[in-house]
Design a protein around this motif. Sequence first.
Motif, PDB file in Angstrom:
ATOM      1  N   SER A  98       0.834  -1.193   0.000  1.00  0.00           N
ATOM      2  CA  SER A  98       0.000   0.000   0.000  1.00  0.00           C
ATOM      3  C   SER A  98       0.886   1.267   0.000  1.00  0.00           C
ATOM      4  O   SER A  98       0.595   2.245  -0.687  1.00  0.00           O
ATOM      5  CB  SER A  98      -0.943  -0.097   1.199  1.00  0.00           C
ATOM      6  N   LYS A  99       2.005   1.214   0.717  1.00  0.00           N
ATOM      7  CA  LYS A  99       2.916   2.373   0.760  1.00  0.00           C
ATOM      8  C   LYS A  99       3.443   2.716  -0.633  1.00  0.00           C
ATOM      9  O   LYS A  99       3.576   3.890  -0.996  1.00  0.00           O
ATOM     10  CB  LYS A  99       4.084   2.079   1.706  1.00  0.00           C
ATOM     11  N   ILE A 100       3.765   1.715  -1.424  1.00  0.00           N
ATOM     12  CA  ILE A 100       4.302   2.011  -2.751  1.00  0.00           C
ATOM     13  C   ILE A 100       3.211   2.137  -3.816  1.00  0.00           C
ATOM     14  O   ILE A 100       3.496   2.273  -4.998  1.00  0.00           O
ATOM     15  CB  ILE A 100       5.378   0.988  -3.186  1.00  0.00           C
ATOM     16  N   GLY A 101       1.953   2.098  -3.385  1.00  0.00           N
ATOM     17  CA  GLY A 101       0.858   2.414  -4.315  1.00  0.00           C
ATOM     18  C   GLY A 101       0.443   1.274  -5.226  1.00  0.00           C
ATOM     19  O   GLY A 101      -0.050   1.521  -6.340  1.00  0.00           O
ATOM     20  N   ARG A 135      -1.715  -1.403  -7.068  1.00  0.00           N
ATOM     21  CA  ARG A 135      -3.144  -1.387  -7.361  1.00  0.00           C
ATOM     22  C   ARG A 135      -3.848  -2.608  -6.762  1.00  0.00           C
ATOM     23  O   ARG A 135      -4.937  -2.512  -6.249  1.00  0.00           O
ATOM     24  CB  ARG A 135      -3.361  -1.421  -8.865  1.00  0.00           C
ATOM     25  N   TYR A 136      -3.160  -3.760  -6.895  1.00  0.00           N
ATOM     26  CA  TYR A 136      -3.741  -5.003  -6.396  1.00  0.00           C
ATOM     27  C   TYR A 136      -2.708  -5.781  -5.593  1.00  0.00           C
ATOM     28  O   TYR A 136      -1.494  -5.598  -5.784  1.00  0.00           O
ATOM     29  CB  TYR A 136      -4.213  -5.892  -7.558  1.00  0.00           C
ATOM     30  N   GLU A 174      -6.806   0.034  -3.539  1.00  0.00           N
ATOM     31  CA  GLU A 174      -7.379   1.361  -3.368  1.00  0.00           C
ATOM     32  C   GLU A 174      -8.756   1.274  -2.718  1.00  0.00           C
ATOM     33  O   GLU A 174      -9.056   2.003  -1.777  1.00  0.00           O
ATOM     34  CB  GLU A 174      -7.475   2.084  -4.713  1.00  0.00           C
ATOM     35  N   ALA A 175      -9.565   0.351  -3.220  1.00  0.00           N
ATOM     36  CA  ALA A 175     -10.921   0.216  -2.673  1.00  0.00           C
ATOM     37  C   ALA A 175     -10.899  -0.555  -1.352  1.00  0.00           C
ATOM     38  O   ALA A 175     -11.874  -0.542  -0.605  1.00  0.00           O
ATOM     39  CB  ALA A 175     -11.811  -0.487  -3.684  1.00  0.00           C
TER      40      ALA A 175
END
Length: 434
Positions: free
Chosen positions: A380-383, A385-386, A403-404
């Motif tokens: 999540s820190k590095i963004g 998507r899945y 994200e969701a």
Amino acid sequence: MASKFQVPRGTRDILPGESERWDRLESSTRDVMSRYGYREVRTPIFETTDLFVRSVGEATDIVRKELYTFEDRKGRSLTLRPEGTAPLVRAYLEHSLGQVDPLTRLYYVGPMFRYERPQAGRYRQFWQIGAELLGPGAPAADVEMIDLFFWILRAAGLEEITVHVNSLGDATCRPVYRERLREYFAARADELCGDCKERLKTNPLRILDCKVPSCQPVIRGAPSVLESLCDACREHFDTVRAGLTALGIAHETAPRLVRGLDYYTRTVFEAYASQLGAQNAVGGGGRYDDLVRDFGGPATPAIGFSIGMERLLMATGPLEIGAAARPDVCVVARDPSATWEALKFARSLRGVSRYGAGESLRVMVDPGGRSASAQLKWASKIGARYAAFVPPDPDGHPVRDMEAGKDEVKQESADSLRGWLLQRRGSAPQEAPR
Ligand code: AMP
């Protein structure tokens, strides 16, 4: 964070975030070069010192003050290349490239070295893109060159481009102009800076290039080279300008434009970008009809340009570290015993094949042997998507939309997940390039 070592003065690191911008600049450059029929030459970054002294010119700042020259263990004098034209002309002759095609179109991309005073947009190691067209002496070659120059800049994302053009005359008319200039500046020597007083003796044309503020009023009043051109040079220059107009390339005549290297004849040009200010050209070039012969080759007219890559990148965005590279998916090992499976699953998702074909997915794994929740936190820190989990449940690999924050339908295999991710990406709104 502190380190005992720093990058040498006047040099810089190109870091992730910025390096992608370099990559894109190199790709757009190679693409445009290839569309114009230019092919790449990669020369060594050092050459024998003579090559530069004899071509760039003994009286130029580059040769007098800026060369990185050293002796190797056998006492040969070598120099880190300060520019790309002389090495290319050397290679052109050494390998008889003119016999392959009498209109030889070559380009280069690489670092150059000059011992200059570092400041914004001025480094001691900097990168240049350059092209050379050897063979044709007709004005249309100059027009093609400036057109290529313009479109390389355009393809790199530069919007407002001002091209300045001038003619420096040839062996017939330049000496006449040089003498007129010498007389003009000699009568005003008191108003010139120390360097220009020196240039008055060695090469008065160089004074026109001086950036010292106190010299500017004298320079502004200097006679224009255009008044001294012989008929042939005047006609050549008029035809070049007419060609630029015919091709719709906005240009201005700049009678004080001389450039910092001695080998130029006739047409010279520079481009400015509004973001860099009037002092800093983003690139420039010119005709050098005598250089090939000076190197011992047959008389071969030629023209070329070079563009500073740092300057071009500065003109099209900031030079800074960017965000982390966002993965399409992170593979999470639910248990340390699933580490190999995670690496293997990730490899299948990437879809790398022998020729690198196929659509690319960025897939990353945390190999630190940490808990699943720590791996998710990192994803999540590095963004990412899945996140996809291994080993699978009996009904497939759980896939989480990061994200969701919700779980999606389970995927049976790496192949089906790959297809699903590519399809998702295809229907997702276009994101900014990364
Ligand atoms: P030149 O080879 O001097 O005609 O320079 C061509 C282009 O290279 C310039 O317009 C700049 O964009 C770039 N350039 C030249 N010297 C430097 C430098 N010291 N640092 C960064 N870019 C440079």
